[in-house]
Design an enzyme around this catalytic site. Structure first.
Site, PDB file in Angstrom:
ATOM      1  N   SER A 139      95.699  40.248  13.036  1.00  0.00           N
ATOM      2  CA  SER A 139      95.974  39.827  11.662  1.00  0.00           C
ATOM      3  C   SER A 139      96.236  38.329  11.658  1.00  0.00           C
ATOM      4  O   SER A 139      96.750  37.771  12.637  1.00  0.00           O
ATOM      5  CB  SER A 139      97.209  40.564  11.121  1.00  0.00           C
ATOM      6  OG  SER A 139      97.668  39.989   9.914  1.00  0.00           O
ATOM      7  N   TYR A 152     106.107  42.625  12.471  1.00  0.00           N
ATOM      8  CA  TYR A 152     104.653  42.831  12.345  1.00  0.00           C
ATOM      9  C   TYR A 152     103.871  41.651  12.905  1.00  0.00           C
ATOM     10  O   TYR A 152     102.964  41.822  13.730  1.00  0.00           O
ATOM     11  CB  TYR A 152     104.286  43.068  10.888  1.00  0.00           C
ATOM     12  CG  TYR A 152     102.800  43.233  10.659  1.00  0.00           C
ATOM     13  CD1 TYR A 152     102.156  44.417  11.032  1.00  0.00           C
ATOM     14  CD2 TYR A 152     102.037  42.218  10.090  1.00  0.00           C
ATOM     15  CE1 TYR A 152     100.793  44.573  10.835  1.00  0.00           C
ATOM     16  CE2 TYR A 152     100.671  42.367   9.886  1.00  0.00           C
ATOM     17  CZ  TYR A 152     100.051  43.541  10.258  1.00  0.00           C
ATOM     18  OH  TYR A 152      98.704  43.695  10.078  1.00  0.00           O
TER      19      TYR A 152
END
Length: 262
Positions: A139, A152
């Site tokens: 990501s 995350y």
């Protein structure tokens, strides 16, 4: 362009929706026999795959069971797409570092880092035998931590580095490892009424529609729009094909230009 994928086999994790489902569908359209894994098996996943496996990949036994099932169905694995990630948006806090308990760190790292580790370890003997390919889905949060849940960005950054380590070790043995790094993607994670986007909107005190309408500006997306799952899937499919046979250890960003650093 002929990708020479017909007759190959693949395992795709997190395949119930979004990027994972789009990857399963795109690979299947190229003639790949796909086993897809998701916590909840959807009709769309069943249609796109030769077998859809319900699995909790946040536990090592879930990864082992998935690969056992895939080997039983496919006979061997040519392609592994480690797409599973994110987390349970209903449980994950949106607070700062001091507000985040160890349990959240552990949950996010289990799903976003250790699941690819466990799944790759289980699939690797077959991938080595068949000189296969692995793509790990990271990501842009790994490069620029955002307002998402604590842990995350950190887990995705670790996954990106893991991909590079694996590529160095495995490329001489015939297995290619690459990373695909999406920015905001128009999946249910962002567009769904119960997804992360809706939770982020509530935390920011705006409506979900307002948040979605402002994403391109807020994230500095040069193209003026977010990516779609099918676009990410097309990139992944190319990377596992014979047309990308000498692409090794690379990290491909697909974010509409939101990352500005060279």
């Amino acid at each position: 362009m002929e990708l020479e994928l017909a007759g190959k086999t693949a395992v795709v994790t997190g395949a119930g929706r979004g990027i994972g489902l789009a990857v399963a569908q795109t690979l299947a359209a190229e003639g790949v026999r796909v086993v897809g894994a998701a916590r909840t098996v959807t009709p769309e996943l069943e249609k796109a795959t030769v077998a859809a496996v319900s699995a909790d990949l946040s536990r090592p036994e879930g990864s082992a069971a998935l690969i056992d099932a895939a080997l039983g169905e496919l006979g061997g694995i040519d392609i592994l797409i480690n797409n599973v990630g994110g987390g349970d948006v209903d449980r994950l806090g949106m607070g700062g570092f001091l507000d985040t308990p160890d349990e959240q760190w552990q949950e996010i790292f289990d799903l976003n880092l250790f699941s690819p580790i466990w799944t790759t370890r289980a699939a690797l003997p077959s991938l080595l035998e068949r000189r296969g390919a692995i793509v790990n889905i990271s990501s842009t949060s790994a490069r620029i931590p955002t307002s998402g849940p604590i842990g995350y960005s950190e887990a995705k950054a670790a996954l990106t580095v893991l991909s590079k380590r694996l590529s160095e070790e495995l490329a001489p043995r015939g297995v290619r490892v690459n990373t695909v790094t999406p920015g905001v993607v128009g999946s249910s994670l962002w567009r769904g009424a119960d997804g992360f986007g809706a939770k982020l909107a509530a935390a920011q005190g705006v409506t979900h529609d307002e948040l979605l309408a402002g994403i391109a500006d807020n994230f500095g997306i040069s193209s003026g729009r977010i990516s779609e799952p099918e676009e990410v899937a097309t990139l992944i499919t190319f990377l596992v094909s014979e047309r990308a046979a000498n692409i090794v250890g690379s990290d491909y960003v697909i974010d509409g230009g939101s990352l500005k650093a060279a």
